[in-house]
Write a protein that holds these residues in place. Structure first.
Motif, PDB file in Angstrom:
ATOM      1  N   ALA A  90       3.317  -0.922  -1.229  1.00 20.77           N
ATOM      2  CA  ALA A  90       4.664  -1.502  -1.517  1.00 20.77           C
ATOM      3  C   ALA A  90       4.501  -2.359  -1.445  1.00 20.77           C
ATOM      4  O   ALA A  90       5.650  -4.156  -2.408  1.00 20.77           O
ATOM      5  CB  ALA A  90       5.279  -0.659  -1.134  1.00 20.77           C
ATOM      6  N   ALA A  91       4.406  -3.288  -0.338  1.00 15.90           N
ATOM      7  CA  ALA A  91       4.235  -4.761   0.114  1.00 15.90           C
ATOM      8  C   ALA A  91       3.361  -6.108  -1.484  1.00 15.90           C
ATOM      9  O   ALA A  91       4.203  -6.939  -1.833  1.00 15.90           O
ATOM     10  CB  ALA A  91       4.154  -5.827   1.804  1.00 15.90           C
ATOM     11  N   ALA A 106      14.379 -13.398  -1.449  1.00 16.58           N
ATOM     12  CA  ALA A 106      14.409 -11.979  -2.256  1.00 16.58           C
ATOM     13  C   ALA A 106      16.188 -11.757  -1.070  1.00 16.58           C
ATOM     14  O   ALA A 106      16.588 -12.119  -0.517  1.00 16.58           O
ATOM     15  CB  ALA A 106      13.642 -11.695  -1.272  1.00 16.58           C
ATOM     16  N   LEU A 107      16.550 -10.309  -1.634  1.00 21.67           N
ATOM     17  CA  LEU A 107      17.969 -10.124  -1.142  1.00 21.67           C
ATOM     18  C   LEU A 107      16.904  -8.839  -0.982  1.00 21.67           C
ATOM     19  O   LEU A 107      17.318  -7.785  -1.721  1.00 21.67           O
ATOM     20  CB  LEU A 107      19.493 -10.319  -2.298  1.00 21.67           C
ATOM     21  CG  LEU A 107      20.150  -9.890  -1.715  1.00 21.67           C
ATOM     22  CD1 LEU A 107      20.680 -10.067  -0.054  1.00 21.67           C
ATOM     23  CD2 LEU A 107      21.462  -9.386  -2.020  1.00 21.67           C
ATOM     24  N   LEU A 108      17.047  -8.273   1.018  1.00 16.56           N
ATOM     25  CA  LEU A 108      16.662  -6.548   0.357  1.00 16.56           C
ATOM     26  C   LEU A 108      16.984  -6.240   1.803  1.00 16.56           C
ATOM     27  O   LEU A 108      18.169  -6.804   2.574  1.00 16.56           O
ATOM     28  CB  LEU A 108      15.441  -7.092   1.656  1.00 16.56           C
ATOM     29  CG  LEU A 108      14.309  -8.381   0.858  1.00 16.56           C
ATOM     30  CD1 LEU A 108      12.707  -8.722   1.150  1.00 16.56           C
ATOM     31  CD2 LEU A 108      14.500  -6.979  -0.700  1.00 16.56           C
ATOM     32  N   ILE A 109      16.992  -4.811   1.672  1.00 13.60           N
ATOM     33  CA  ILE A 109      18.383  -3.574   2.917  1.00 13.60           C
ATOM     34  C   ILE A 109      18.333  -4.120   3.816  1.00 13.60           C
ATOM     35  O   ILE A 109      16.436  -4.073   4.419  1.00 13.60           O
ATOM     36  CB  ILE A 109      18.401  -2.360   2.275  1.00 13.60           C
ATOM     37  CG1 ILE A 109      19.303  -1.592   2.678  1.00 13.60           C
ATOM     38  CG2 ILE A 109      16.932  -1.824   1.823  1.00 13.60           C
ATOM     39  CD1 ILE A 109      20.768  -1.557   2.661  1.00 13.60           C
ATOM     40  N   PRO A 113      11.974   0.191   7.178  1.00 14.36           N
ATOM     41  CA  PRO A 113      10.706  -0.178   7.002  1.00 14.36           C
ATOM     42  C   PRO A 113       9.619  -1.592   6.412  1.00 14.36           C
ATOM     43  O   PRO A 113       8.382  -1.299   6.605  1.00 14.36           O
ATOM     44  CB  PRO A 113       9.993   0.770   7.785  1.00 14.36           C
ATOM     45  CG  PRO A 113      10.467   1.973   6.453  1.00 14.36           C
ATOM     46  CD  PRO A 113      12.108   0.977   6.549  1.00 14.36           C
ATOM     47  N   SER A 114      10.218  -1.780   4.997  1.00 13.30           N
ATOM     48  CA  SER A 114       9.370  -2.202   4.054  1.00 13.30           C
ATOM     49  C   SER A 114      10.783  -3.574   4.233  1.00 13.30           C
ATOM     50  O   SER A 114      10.261  -4.436   3.923  1.00 13.30           O
ATOM     51  CB  SER A 114       9.882  -1.437   2.758  1.00 13.30           C
ATOM     52  OG  SER A 114       9.087  -0.800   2.270  1.00 13.30           O
ATOM     53  N   CYS A 115      11.832  -3.418   3.781  1.00 14.36           N
ATOM     54  CA  CYS A 115      12.996  -4.428   3.245  1.00 14.36           C
ATOM     55  C   CYS A 115      13.693  -5.250   4.548  1.00 14.36           C
ATOM     56  O   CYS A 115      14.358  -5.735   4.244  1.00 14.36           O
ATOM     57  CB  CYS A 115      13.819  -4.414   2.083  1.00 14.36           C
ATOM     58  SG  CYS A 115      12.479  -3.286   0.709  1.00 14.36           S
ATOM     59  N   VAL A 135       7.536  -4.288   6.391  1.00 16.14           N
ATOM     60  CA  VAL A 135       6.025  -4.557   6.270  1.00 16.14           C
ATOM     61  C   VAL A 135       6.577  -5.424   4.651  1.00 16.14           C
ATOM     62  O   VAL A 135       5.718  -7.086   4.523  1.00 16.14           O
ATOM     63  CB  VAL A 135       5.231  -3.581   5.397  1.00 16.14           C
ATOM     64  CG1 VAL A 135       4.085  -3.571   4.870  1.00 16.14           C
ATOM     65  CG2 VAL A 135       4.725  -2.852   7.016  1.00 16.14           C
ATOM     66  N   THR A 136       7.301  -5.923   3.963  1.00 22.54           N
ATOM     67  CA  THR A 136       7.442  -6.102   2.145  1.00 22.54           C
ATOM     68  C   THR A 136       8.149  -7.432   2.672  1.00 22.54           C
ATOM     69  O   THR A 136       7.522  -8.399   2.213  1.00 22.54           O
ATOM     70  CB  THR A 136       8.507  -5.382   1.602  1.00 22.54           C
ATOM     71  OG1 THR A 136       7.470  -4.568   1.284  1.00 22.54           O
ATOM     72  CG2 THR A 136       9.003  -6.008   0.064  1.00 22.54           C
TER      73      THR A 136
END
Length: 164
Positions: A90-91, A106-109, A113-115, A135-136
């Motif tokens: 995914a990352a 990047a605008l991430l939630i 565990p990814s974002c 991880v991402t």
């Protein structure tokens, strides 16, 4: 205009979260960036073939996304399933998309565990939080992409205004 923004699809209203929901982020800048063609959407987990809904996952043992990328930690589902390979994929998918489309931001939630970029959950599935990157978010930062959480959108607005 300096650069595109990779954005978590759940923040754009897409029902892609592990629980089958979205978490739309309402902000005037989102509408403006959409009109300007700046937003590039991704759900990293879905890009790696993970289902919606899916079991909740957390980085085990109080570790972080950097630890997962270094091979020193795992991403585990509440059911006991090891989804480390999927989260690493995914990352990689998110980084490839960001690179291909010229995303410098990047605008991430947060919390994912990814974002997650301000906090992630501690791996106990008890709601406990810790500072750290998913991880991402970790891989994007390592690649030089500026990562902002949904709670930091005003900081991103200021950063883009200074850059333009």
């Amino acid at each position: 205009m300096t650069g595109k923004i990779l954005v978590s699809a759940c923040l754009m209203g897409h029902a892609v979260r592990y629980d089958g929901r979205s978490k739309p982020l309402a902000h005037p800048a989102i509408d403006r960036w959409r009109e300007e063609g700046r937003l590039v959407m991704i759900c990293p987990e879905m890009s790696a073939g993970m289902a919606v809904p899916r079991p909740p996952a957390e980085i085990a043992g109080g570790a972080t996304g950097e630890d997962v990328l270094a091979g020193a930690a795992k991403v585990m589902e509440i059911t006991g399933g090891d989804v480390t390979v999927e989260f690493r994929q995914a990352a990689e998918n998110a980084l490839a998309l960001a690179t291909e489309t010229g995303c410098r931001y990047a605008l991430l939630i947060d919390g994912s565990p990814s974002c997650g970029s301000g906090f992630i959950y501690d791996g106990t599935f008890s709601g406990g939080r810790q500072n750290g990157l998913g991880v991402t978010a970790a891989l994007l930062k390592q690649a030089g992409i500026e990562v902002y959480s949904d709670r930091e959108i005003d900081r991103l607005v200021e950063r883009l205004a200074a850059a333009d």
